[in-house]
Design a protein around this motif. Structure first.
Motif, mmCIF file in Angstrom:
data_model
loop_
_atom_site.group_PDB
_atom_site.id
_atom_site.type_symbol
_atom_site.label_atom_id
_atom_site.label_comp_id
_atom_site.label_asym_id
_atom_site.label_seq_id
_atom_site.Cartn_x
_atom_site.Cartn_y
_atom_site.Cartn_z
ATOM 1 N N GLU A 251 -3.216 41.480 -92.599
ATOM 2 C CA GLU A 251 -2.084 40.561 -92.479
ATOM 3 C C GLU A 251 -1.608 40.183 -93.876
ATOM 4 O O GLU A 251 -2.400 39.725 -94.700
ATOM 5 C CB GLU A 251 -2.545 39.320 -91.729
ATOM 6 C CG GLU A 251 -1.414 38.419 -91.351
ATOM 7 C CD GLU A 251 -1.318 38.253 -89.839
ATOM 8 O OE1 GLU A 251 -0.558 37.413 -89.422
ATOM 9 O OE2 GLU A 251 -1.993 38.982 -89.098
ATOM 10 N N CYS B 65 11.827 41.328 -95.226
ATOM 11 C CA CYS B 65 11.434 42.186 -94.103
ATOM 12 C C CYS B 65 12.498 43.232 -93.834
ATOM 13 O O CYS B 65 12.206 44.420 -93.716
ATOM 14 C CB CYS B 65 11.303 41.364 -92.821
ATOM 15 S SG CYS B 65 9.831 40.416 -92.753
ATOM 16 N N LYS C 16 -0.187 38.002 -96.640
ATOM 17 C CA LYS C 16 -0.137 36.539 -96.792
ATOM 18 C C LYS C 16 1.030 36.108 -97.671
ATOM 19 O O LYS C 16 1.737 36.934 -98.231
ATOM 20 C CB LYS C 16 -1.440 36.073 -97.428
ATOM 21 C CG LYS C 16 -2.662 36.420 -96.612
ATOM 22 C CD LYS C 16 -3.701 35.345 -96.805
ATOM 23 C CE LYS C 16 -4.858 35.548 -95.887
ATOM 24 N NZ LYS C 16 -6.015 36.114 -96.552
ATOM 25 N N GLU C 17 1.123 34.775 -97.800
ATOM 26 C CA GLU C 17 2.144 34.239 -98.698
ATOM 27 C C GLU C 17 1.616 34.315 -100.126
ATOM 28 O O GLU C 17 0.410 34.278 -100.349
ATOM 29 C CB GLU C 17 2.394 32.768 -98.353
ATOM 30 C CG GLU C 17 3.777 32.530 -97.805
ATOM 31 C CD GLU C 17 3.868 31.146 -97.195
ATOM 32 O OE1 GLU C 17 4.617 30.347 -97.727
ATOM 33 O OE2 GLU C 17 3.173 30.904 -96.205
ATOM 34 N N SER D 278 1.607 42.758 -90.082
ATOM 35 C CA SER D 278 2.784 41.932 -89.778
ATOM 36 C C SER D 278 3.344 41.407 -91.079
ATOM 37 O O SER D 278 2.646 41.302 -92.070
ATOM 38 C CB SER D 278 2.403 40.773 -88.878
ATOM 39 O OG SER D 278 1.893 39.724 -89.661
ATOM 40 N N ARG D 279 4.596 41.059 -91.048
ATOM 41 C CA ARG D 279 5.216 40.529 -92.241
ATOM 42 C C ARG D 279 5.703 39.117 -91.972
ATOM 43 O O ARG D 279 6.734 38.693 -92.481
ATOM 44 C CB ARG D 279 6.407 41.405 -92.641
ATOM 45 C CG ARG D 279 6.017 42.629 -93.412
ATOM 46 C CD ARG D 279 7.251 43.425 -93.702
ATOM 47 N NE ARG D 279 6.967 44.500 -94.640
ATOM 48 C CZ ARG D 279 7.151 44.387 -95.957
ATOM 49 N NH1 ARG D 279 7.595 43.279 -96.467
ATOM 50 N NH2 ARG D 279 6.890 45.416 -96.727
ATOM 51 N N LYS D 280 4.952 38.409 -91.142
ATOM 52 C CA LYS D 280 5.395 37.061 -90.737
ATOM 53 C C LYS D 280 5.637 36.170 -91.944
ATOM 54 O O LYS D 280 6.528 35.342 -91.944
ATOM 55 C CB LYS D 280 4.335 36.433 -89.825
ATOM 56 C CG LYS D 280 4.594 36.711 -88.345
ATOM 57 C CD LYS D 280 3.543 36.019 -87.487
ATOM 58 C CE LYS D 280 2.586 37.023 -86.923
ATOM 59 N NZ LYS D 280 1.249 36.601 -86.724
ATOM 60 N N LYS D 281 4.820 36.354 -92.980
ATOM 61 C CA LYS D 281 4.905 35.441 -94.113
ATOM 62 C C LYS D 281 5.967 35.856 -95.134
ATOM 63 O O LYS D 281 6.254 35.126 -96.047
ATOM 64 C CB LYS D 281 3.534 35.346 -94.798
ATOM 65 C CG LYS D 281 2.443 34.838 -93.893
ATOM 66 C CD LYS D 281 2.575 33.332 -93.695
ATOM 67 C CE LYS D 281 1.783 32.795 -92.517
ATOM 68 N NZ LYS D 281 0.375 33.052 -92.625
ATOM 69 N N ASP D 282 6.520 37.041 -94.984
ATOM 70 C CA ASP D 282 7.589 37.450 -95.891
ATOM 71 C C ASP D 282 8.912 36.885 -95.393
ATOM 72 O O ASP D 282 9.068 36.647 -94.198
ATOM 73 C CB ASP D 282 7.676 38.977 -95.948
ATOM 74 C CG ASP D 282 6.779 39.560 -97.023
ATOM 75 O OD1 ASP D 282 6.402 38.800 -97.927
ATOM 76 O OD2 ASP D 282 6.458 40.760 -96.955
ATOM 77 N N PHE E 288 12.783 36.662 -94.167
ATOM 78 C CA PHE E 288 13.563 37.519 -93.272
ATOM 79 C C PHE E 288 14.243 38.625 -94.067
ATOM 80 O O PHE E 288 14.228 39.798 -93.700
ATOM 81 C CB PHE E 288 14.601 36.648 -92.553
ATOM 82 C CG PHE E 288 15.537 37.418 -91.663
ATOM 83 C CD1 PHE E 288 15.098 37.878 -90.429
ATOM 84 C CD2 PHE E 288 16.842 37.685 -92.058
ATOM 85 C CE1 PHE E 288 15.948 38.590 -89.613
ATOM 86 C CE2 PHE E 288 17.696 38.406 -91.241
ATOM 87 C CZ PHE E 288 17.255 38.853 -90.011
#
Ligand code: UDP
Ligand code: MG
Length: 321
Positions: free
Chosen positions: A202, A140, A204-205, A131-135, A137
């Motif tokens: 996953e 992404c 991370k930041e 997932s790229r939740k921490k990147d 918008f």
């Protein structure tokens, strides 16, 4: 047991380096005590011509713990070349090498999985972001466009895989048979071949410090990736040319009909737009061809991809202490 090397390119990373080193040290110690990797496994920190205190930090880390080696490049050569320099240093000394970023964005907890896949017989193991939740918008979206474009252009890249990967010693040797100066590792590794697998993690930041890939660099990285892997853009120009010749034939017919039916004065608007359109397309086409000629120019020069100024290894550690 696998003798594992880890290669980390560092460019102005003084803000994260100590934390990265201590977390990795802990991780590798655990893996060593679990007898997953050998006790002479190592981490190579490559200083890519940083202009902050990165190299001083790397030497400090090396002299305090022989698990860390340091490699200093003479100047900033960019992420891909720095990585390659590190891989070169690891060459012939280990069973497998993992490359990762200095900023702890790549989850170090999955190193076990990498090694396990290697021991199962995979020469190449790709780290894929689940997932790229921490990147952001923006990152992404641009990354998505990039992977789409790459596959459209016929370059074989593993989607959502950056440079977090394991290479076995045979794959590493294979990689060094590719002598191109315009280096885009993500595209070359699949060409090396061998059995491969993926490990999901996953993303991370960034732990600290700033991203070294601002928009301008990202665009040039993407363009490099495409033009060093595929000649499709040039082929597209040719097809475009053919289409335009056909269209101009139709236009000729159209103007002849207009002439004979007495409508020949009108049509200035369509004329001026086509001049602009064709002019623009021609410039674009010349530009694309120019990109490739530039690449050929650089390849024929065969300039070195990096020059190593200093390499701190355990042997130098013994000499010093
Ligand atoms: N890096 C490098 N040379 C450069 C730019 C970046 O060695 O010229 C390294 C950097 O220190 C980091 C890795 O490449 O370890 C990835 O860079 P960054 O984390 O800034 O990229 P992002 O994750 O934002 O795409
Ligand atoms: Mg990063």
């Amino acid at each position: 047991m696998t003798k594992l090397y880890i290669v980390i390119p560092c460019y102005n990373e003084e803000a994260v380096l100590l934390e990265t080193a201590s977390r990795l040290r802990e991780k590798l110690r655990t893996l060593m005590s679990e007898k997953i990797i050998t006790v002479d496994s190592k981490i190579i920190l490559v200083d890519d011509g940083s202009n902050d205190g990165t190299w001083e930090l790397i030497s400090k880390i090396h002299y305090s713990d022989s698990m860390f080696s340091g490699c200093k490049l003479t100047r900033n050569q960019g992420h891909q070349n720095a990585l390659l320099a590190g891989l070169d240093c690891a060459r012939g000394k280990c069973d497998a090498v993992i490359s990762m970023d200095a900023d702890l964005q790549d989850d170090i907890e999955v190193i076990d999985k990498f090694v396990k896949k290697y021991e199962e017989g995979n020469e190449v193991v790709y780290g894929v972001r689940s997932s790229r939740k921490k990147d952001s918008f923006f990152k992404c979206k641009t990354a998505k466009i990039f992977y789409k474009l790459m596959s459209l252009m016929g370059a074989e890249v593993v989607s959502n895989h950056a440079d977090y990967r394991l290479l076995g010693s045979r794959a590493l040797e294979g990689l060094f048979k590719f002598n191109e100066v315009n280096l885009f590792l993500r595209g070359i590794v699949p060409l090396v071949g061998y059995k491969s697998d993926k490990v999901y993690y996953e993303r991370k930041e960034r732990y600290a410090g700033k991203s070294k890939y601002p928009l301008k660099r990202m665009i040039s990285f993407a363009l490099d990736g495409i033009t060093s892997f595929s000649i499709k853009p040039i082929k597209m120009i040719t097809s475009l040319g053919v289409i335009f010749v056909l269209v101009s034939g139709i236009m000729l017919l159209y103007s002849l009909i207009s002439y004979f039916t007495g409508h020949s004065v009108s049509g200035w608007a369509s004329l001026i737009t086509s001049i602009w359109l064709l002019g623009g397309l021609q410039l674009l086409a010349i530009g694309i061809i120019g990109e490739y000629i530039g690449k050929v120019f650089l390849e024929t020069k065969k300039r070195p991809r990096y020059i190593i100024e200093e390499f701190l290894e355990e042997t130098s550690f013994k000499k010093e202490s």
